[in-house]
Design a protein around this motif. Sequence first.
Motif, PDB file in Angstrom:
ATOM      1  N   ASP A 180       0.835  -1.207   0.000  1.00 39.16           N
ATOM      2  CA  ASP A 180       0.000   0.000   0.000  1.00 39.16           C
ATOM      3  C   ASP A 180       0.867   1.253   0.000  1.00 39.16           C
ATOM      4  O   ASP A 180       0.592   2.220  -0.721  1.00 39.16           O
ATOM      5  N   TYR A 183       2.464   1.721  -3.350  1.00 39.11           N
ATOM      6  CA  TYR A 183       1.447   2.195  -4.296  1.00 39.11           C
ATOM      7  C   TYR A 183       1.189   3.683  -4.116  1.00 39.11           C
ATOM      8  O   TYR A 183       1.162   4.456  -5.093  1.00 39.11           O
ATOM      9  N   GLU A 184       1.005   4.087  -2.883  1.00 41.75           N
ATOM     10  CA  GLU A 184       0.714   5.502  -2.599  1.00 41.75           C
ATOM     11  C   GLU A 184       1.862   6.414  -3.007  1.00 41.75           C
ATOM     12  O   GLU A 184       1.653   7.569  -3.383  1.00 41.75           O
ATOM     13  N   THR A 188       6.729   1.901  -9.026  1.00 41.63           N
ATOM     14  CA  THR A 188       6.294   0.885  -9.983  1.00 41.63           C
ATOM     15  C   THR A 188       6.575  -0.515  -9.448  1.00 41.63           C
ATOM     16  O   THR A 188       7.665  -0.796  -8.946  1.00 41.63           O
ATOM     17  N   TYR A 215      -4.282  -1.969  -7.548  1.00 42.36           N
ATOM     18  CA  TYR A 215      -2.998  -1.262  -7.605  1.00 42.36           C
ATOM     19  C   TYR A 215      -2.646  -0.781  -9.020  1.00 42.36           C
ATOM     20  O   TYR A 215      -1.609  -0.144  -9.212  1.00 42.36           O
ATOM     21  N   VAL A 218       0.092   1.420 -11.008  1.00 41.94           N
ATOM     22  CA  VAL A 218       1.397   1.365 -10.340  1.00 41.94           C
ATOM     23  C   VAL A 218       1.929  -0.064 -10.329  1.00 41.94           C
ATOM     24  O   VAL A 218       3.106  -0.309 -10.579  1.00 41.94           O
ATOM     25  N   LEU A 219       1.048  -1.011 -10.045  1.00 44.84           N
ATOM     26  CA  LEU A 219       1.377  -2.425 -10.243  1.00 44.84           C
ATOM     27  C   LEU A 219       1.066  -2.709 -11.697  1.00 44.84           C
ATOM     28  O   LEU A 219      -0.095  -2.728 -12.111  1.00 44.84           O
TER      29      LEU A 219
END
Length: 460
Positions: A180, A183-184, A188, A215, A218-219
Amino acid sequence: MNNQKYEGHKIEKVIHGSIAMELEIAPGDRLLAVNGEEIKDIFDYQYYVENEFLTLLIEKQDGEQWELEIEKDEDEDLGILFENGLMDEYRSCSNKCIFCFIDQMPKGMRQTLYFKDDDARLSFLQGNYVTLTNMSDYDIDRIIRYHLSPINISFQTMNPQLRCMMLNNRFAGDALKKADRLYEAGITMNGQIVLCRGINDGKELDDSIRKLSDYIPVLQSVSVVPAGLTRHRKGLYPLETFTAEDANEVLDTIHRFQKEFYEKHRIHFVHASDEWYLLAGRELPPEETYDGYLQLENGVGMLRLLLDEFEEALSELKEKLRKEKAKGKSTPNVTADIMGELSIATGRLAYPYIRHMAKKITELVPGLNIYVYEIINYFFGEEITVSGLLTGQDIIAQLQGKNLGKRLLLPQNMLRSGEEIFLDDVTVADMEKALQVKTDIVKSSGYDFVNAVLGKEMVD
């Protein structure tokens, strides 16, 4: 800064003509600090040396300390290579995963093969996958501060309780919260799910893919790979091998999600490793479904890329042969160095594709015979189908007495990186002696394959 207890980092090599050489920094010297900061590892070093103005504290071999002021371009390298490329100790894994491949290794192999790493720094440097269980808040802070990416994460499942069971680590579920933070911060990520039959497949796989899709972008990708099961599993968790029916169910799930994600995000996001298609007896998907081959090293799209590159190389070869023929030269003159017979050995996964490629070349080049041999992995077990886990002893035993022609071609991934040695310490020279045939190592692309077969650079 107190340097009494801090030994710094030993310099192994100084690049000729570099800034370091001009400053008379030499192999054997130690880097103690950059801009007054102790350097923990390679990421600290790379972060600080990007500055245009630097002050290095160097300890010479006689103990004298030099303070060197440097003005340079922001992206200009100093030309220093360190004794330890990571500039720190490698972190070992704190989990005991029920599917761990290293736990399934037989005794008596070289010691380095038994080291379990779970070091996020190797994810950035070498593409390794990490579980996040070995990372502290400080590690996450550094990744965010330096904006290091991409990081490869082995999720397995998004069910915290199930993840604790699969990793045999009571903190494994909470470790997912670190994703998390990444991601925030916009770091990547690429993900991996090692699938275990009856454990994290079925509904659990559905739920994990759905939660991981939160996600996006970013994911950027998630691969689904089957757990590799060797014949050395005595005393380990009783995992079962996937069947063809299982593989089809896995592929149906992945393809369903791919369709949904592509319509919503314009990426396919979740990908099946090549083994699933072989097991299910299905055709490989087209290039465009792989979103730029983000997980090649994880066996995702490797065969599709090989086949497509091969077809491109073959088209180029056909055009060259056509031009030679138009000049009055015959095909045998073009391929004079390789007329006759040669052989190729590969694992079960790639075998049908390599055989197909060999057949296409022989149809184009009269007088050339190629024998393609499928090597069964008896060392680790027949369920292991990738060529990268074949041993020298299995290859030698199964090629003894076979028609190998003038040359034997082997894929480069069978060997230890940068060396001519197999997993079981058999060398290429040992193999040539045992089989009495010249052995050539082939790089991974379809172009390399065509050139290796022809024995000369015929395609670019």
